[in-house]
Design a protein around this motif. Sequence first.
Motif, PDB file in Angstrom:
ATOM      1  N   HIS A   1       0.844  -1.207   0.000  1.00 43.75           N
ATOM      2  CA  HIS A   1       0.000   0.000   0.000  1.00 43.75           C
ATOM      3  C   HIS A   1       0.878   1.257   0.000  1.00 43.75           C
ATOM      4  N   GLU A   2       1.848   1.310   0.924  1.00 44.52           N
ATOM      5  CA  GLU A   2       2.685   2.525   1.016  1.00 44.52           C
ATOM      6  C   GLU A   2       3.542   2.688  -0.241  1.00 44.52           C
TER       7      GLU A   2
ATOM      8  N   HIS B   1       1.853   4.366  -3.157  1.00 49.84           N
ATOM      9  CA  HIS B   1       1.745   5.836  -3.142  1.00 49.84           C
ATOM     10  C   HIS B   1       2.881   6.508  -3.920  1.00 49.84           C
TER      11      HIS B   1
ATOM     12  N   GLU C   1      -5.710   6.726  -1.969  1.00 49.34           N
ATOM     13  CA  GLU C   1      -5.891   5.630  -1.007  1.00 49.34           C
ATOM     14  C   GLU C   1      -6.632   4.424  -1.602  1.00 49.34           C
TER      15      GLU C   1
ATOM     16  N   TYR D   1     -10.867   3.831   1.323  1.00 52.45           N
ATOM     17  CA  TYR D   1      -9.851   2.780   1.233  1.00 52.45           C
ATOM     18  C   TYR D   1     -10.440   1.468   0.697  1.00 52.45           C
TER      19      TYR D   1
HETATM   20 ZN   LIG Z   1      -2.306   5.291   2.003  1.00 53.83          ZN
END
Ligand SMILES: [Zn+2]
Length: 399
Positions: free
Chosen positions: A137-138, A141, A161, A219
């Motif tokens: 997930h990170e 980004h 997100e 999310y």
């Molecule tokens: Zn995030």
Amino acid sequence: MRITAPAEYTVNSTGVLTAAALRGGRRTWTWESDYPLRVINVAAGRWAVRRGQGTAVYYDPGHPYNVDSILAALDGARRWYAEWFGPYPWRELRLNEFPAIAGYGQGNATNIFFSEAVGFLALTTPASDLAFAVTAHEAAHQWWGHILAAGDGPGGIILAEGAANFSTMLLLDQVRGPAARIDFATRSEAFYGEFRQPGDEKPLAETFGARPADVTVIYDKGGWAFWMLLQQMGREAYFAGARHFIAQYHDAPGHPVLQHFVAAMRPFAPDPAGFDAVADQWFFKVVMPEYRIVEARKRRSAGGAGAGAGGETWEVVARVANSGTARMPIEVAAASRGDRFGDDGKETAGYRDVRAILVLGPGEERQVRLACPFDPQRLVVDPDAKVLQLQRKAASIRL
Ligand SMILES: [Zn+2]
């Protein structure tokens, strides 16, 4: 940027390290951007380090348990997100651990921060890998947040997100296999089902985080909405559209929201009417399907097409209903046993299923017939977790 710190600390920032000079017990670190950055950060710690393919994890040597998973996700992100969403423009991707005085992660370009509480200490099994998922997930980004910076308005945050959770599903599927992706996706779905406030929920294109339940909408539903659009378009068309969209807005003066995303993706859709149906329902309306197996029976018959060992076949006849509000194509599978995946995350030996696809609109009910060359034990709606739905567990029965 030059940062001076006591010599026992490593200082990481955005960009690349070009100098680290020791003088009188203090070290001065020089970090320079090798490609333009929107955000800069600084982290300092007494870490151990593990390096991958243009990646590194800076972690507390007291708990190295999940560093393999975290590094696998960083390496997977650099390889696969670059292939799917466009090239990674920076030289390195680092992840820095900080203590559990806070429990978040932040995916700034080249230099991710990540609390020990959100993955470093999670129990990891092949079928459920939270450390991998949070890192995926990170790392997403880098693309959805930094290479593409969405607009600060309704629908904008979904492109950060929601897109990061969608990317996590893709990377889990690619690197860890479908069991890990289904585990992550159905947890996310269950969270949304439990914490949404349907009376107050706005469409994704109108959501920006103002309501108490917007976090799960952004999310969880956001990630699933992109996943369903990928199912509709097919992977290659979706990725071609996403690469075009990111390239179009990467250096542009404006910042896109969901409407820009839909407009950029639509020309890549092999079936524009089908694309419109999915985009309209999931981005511009608030709908949810809820499937039920109204009745199901199996019977044994000898011989015929698709006969199994000994010439026996079984037929399953069932009625499946949608008591929800969305119209989606949905797979129904008769399966040979209850547990499709073992503890190792792999499909169990001897598992078989036979599938049919139904399109069920709001309030509709249809019959499905499945001829099985094995003795079916379960009937499962949406076995691969392709459609976001309410009460998934109720859409599966023993035969
Ligand atoms: Zn995030």
